[in-house]
Design a protein around this motif. Structure first.
Motif, short mmCIF file in Angstrom:
data_model
loop_
_atom_site.label_atom_id
_atom_site.label_comp_id
_atom_site.label_asym_id
_atom_site.label_seq_id
_atom_site.Cartn_x
_atom_site.Cartn_y
_atom_site.Cartn_z
N SER A 217 -49.80 -64.90 9.90
CA SER A 217 -50.39 -64.20 8.72
C SER A 217 -50.64 -65.08 7.51
N ASP A 218 -51.39 -64.51 6.70
CA ASP A 218 -52.12 -65.12 5.47
C ASP A 218 -50.87 -65.58 4.63
N PRO A 219 -50.70 -67.11 4.18
CA PRO A 219 -49.58 -67.20 3.18
C PRO A 219 -49.65 -66.46 1.96
N GLU A 220 -50.73 -65.92 1.41
CA GLU A 220 -50.61 -65.08 0.21
C GLU A 220 -49.93 -63.66 0.48
N ASP A 221 -50.32 -63.25 1.86
CA ASP A 221 -49.58 -61.98 2.07
C ASP A 221 -48.09 -61.93 2.35
N ILE A 222 -47.71 -63.30 2.98
CA ILE A 222 -46.24 -63.39 3.08
C ILE A 222 -45.69 -63.49 1.49
N LYS A 223 -46.41 -64.21 0.72
CA LYS A 223 -45.81 -64.56 -0.58
C LYS A 223 -45.89 -63.15 -1.41
N GLU A 224 -46.69 -62.16 -1.56
CA GLU A 224 -46.69 -61.03 -1.76
C GLU A 224 -45.66 -60.07 -1.53
N THR B 160 -41.35 -71.46 4.78
CA THR B 160 -39.93 -70.77 4.82
C THR B 160 -39.96 -69.42 5.61
N PHE B 161 -40.90 -68.61 5.63
CA PHE B 161 -41.08 -67.42 6.32
C PHE B 161 -40.89 -67.91 7.97
N LYS B 162 -41.58 -68.67 8.27
CA LYS B 162 -41.75 -69.03 9.81
C LYS B 162 -40.23 -69.75 10.27
#
Length: 276
Positions: free
Chosen positions: A237-244, A252-254
């Protein structure tokens, strides 16, 4: 000793027409006006009060709780501006004065400002200053690397957000470590990411390294539960989608979903993450 601008626990020692007098262990007295006197009390009862100078510059004790006490930082609303300075609402009958010389930018009525409350040694009065940096000291640090700290968002910079650490030190959250909207005056927990040779503090809102995997894994689990066991995110996924969605970085998400996957708590498919 009675401390101006702070909470004091004092003893009721005698009654008066205008209230009761309370004193410290050294015999220093201050009036507690009738409006603040408890309905029932006995002489020598102890009571916690806030002490400051009233509108007539007399030392007085009250049971009101101000929004800020001496030595603290807080966001306060400016009620009015006069030829002498600004007057701030701090939850007390007498407004808190902020001289023009203590204002980073000229205050305006109705505006909100992060200020420090201090005792003016010349007048003996409490006052406010929006020049918060001058009340911070990094010469003798009281924190260590990776330690959890209390953070107040102070003001933005070109490379991130300046913060107040434990009400004592100056710190900085770099832009790369900001994964949610931050506003001046926000209070939150943070962590000391790095202490530089000049005692500058790098602060992050996430635990460092392996220390942050478990809490973020828990956050993802809660998000999955709140969304019916599915999240439209994957390790691609796009980093911005994860951040939002999760207010965390992709790295960190991974790590977090890797932990959950190894524990067989989630299933990762092409269209997202599923709770097992």
């Amino acid at each position: 000793m009675i401390h101006i601008g702070e909470y004091n626990t004092l003893e009721i020692i005698r009654e008066a027409e205008q209230g009761v007098y309370i004193a410290d262990t050294e015999g220093n007295e201050v009036l507690l006006p009738n409006r603040y006197v408890p309905e029932t009390y006995q002489i020598w009862d102890k009571i916690e009060v806030f002490v400051y100078l009233d509108n007539e510059e007399r030392l007085v004790a009250v049971t009101d709780k101000p929004y800020i006490t001496r030595g603290e930082f807080a966001m306060l609303r400016c009620n009015q501006v006069t030829d002498h300075g600004a007057f701030l609402d701090w939850g007390m009958v007498k407004e808190l004065f902020c001289p023009f010389k203590e204002q980073v930018f000229k205050m305006k009525a109705g505006g909100w400002y992060l200020v420090h409350c201090y005792l003016d040694e010349k007048t003996g009065r409490l006052a406010a200053s929006s020049k918060t940096n001058r009340f911070l000291d990094n010469k003798d640090l009281t924190v260590t690397q990776f330690e959890e700290v209390d953070v107040i968002i102070s003001h933005p910079s070109d490379i991130g957000m300046n913060v107040i650490v434990n009400n004592k030190h100056a710190g900085l959250i770099f832009q790369d470590d900001i994964y949610k909207e931050l506003s001046v005056g926000d209070r939150m927990k943070g962590f000391v990411k790095k202490i530089r040779p000049d005692n500058k503090l790098d602060i992050t809102l996430e635990k460092i390294g392996y220390r942050k995997i478990e809490p973020n894994a828990d956050a993802i689990m809660h998000e999955l539960e709140d969304n019916g066991g599915y999240l439209n995110l994957t390790d691609k996924s796009d980093p911005e989608d994860i951040k939002e969605m999760l207010q965390m970085s992709k790295k960190t998400f991974k790590k977090a979903i890797g932990t959950l996957y190894k524990q067989r708590l989630i299933e990762i498919k092409e269209d997202g993450i599923y709770l097992i």
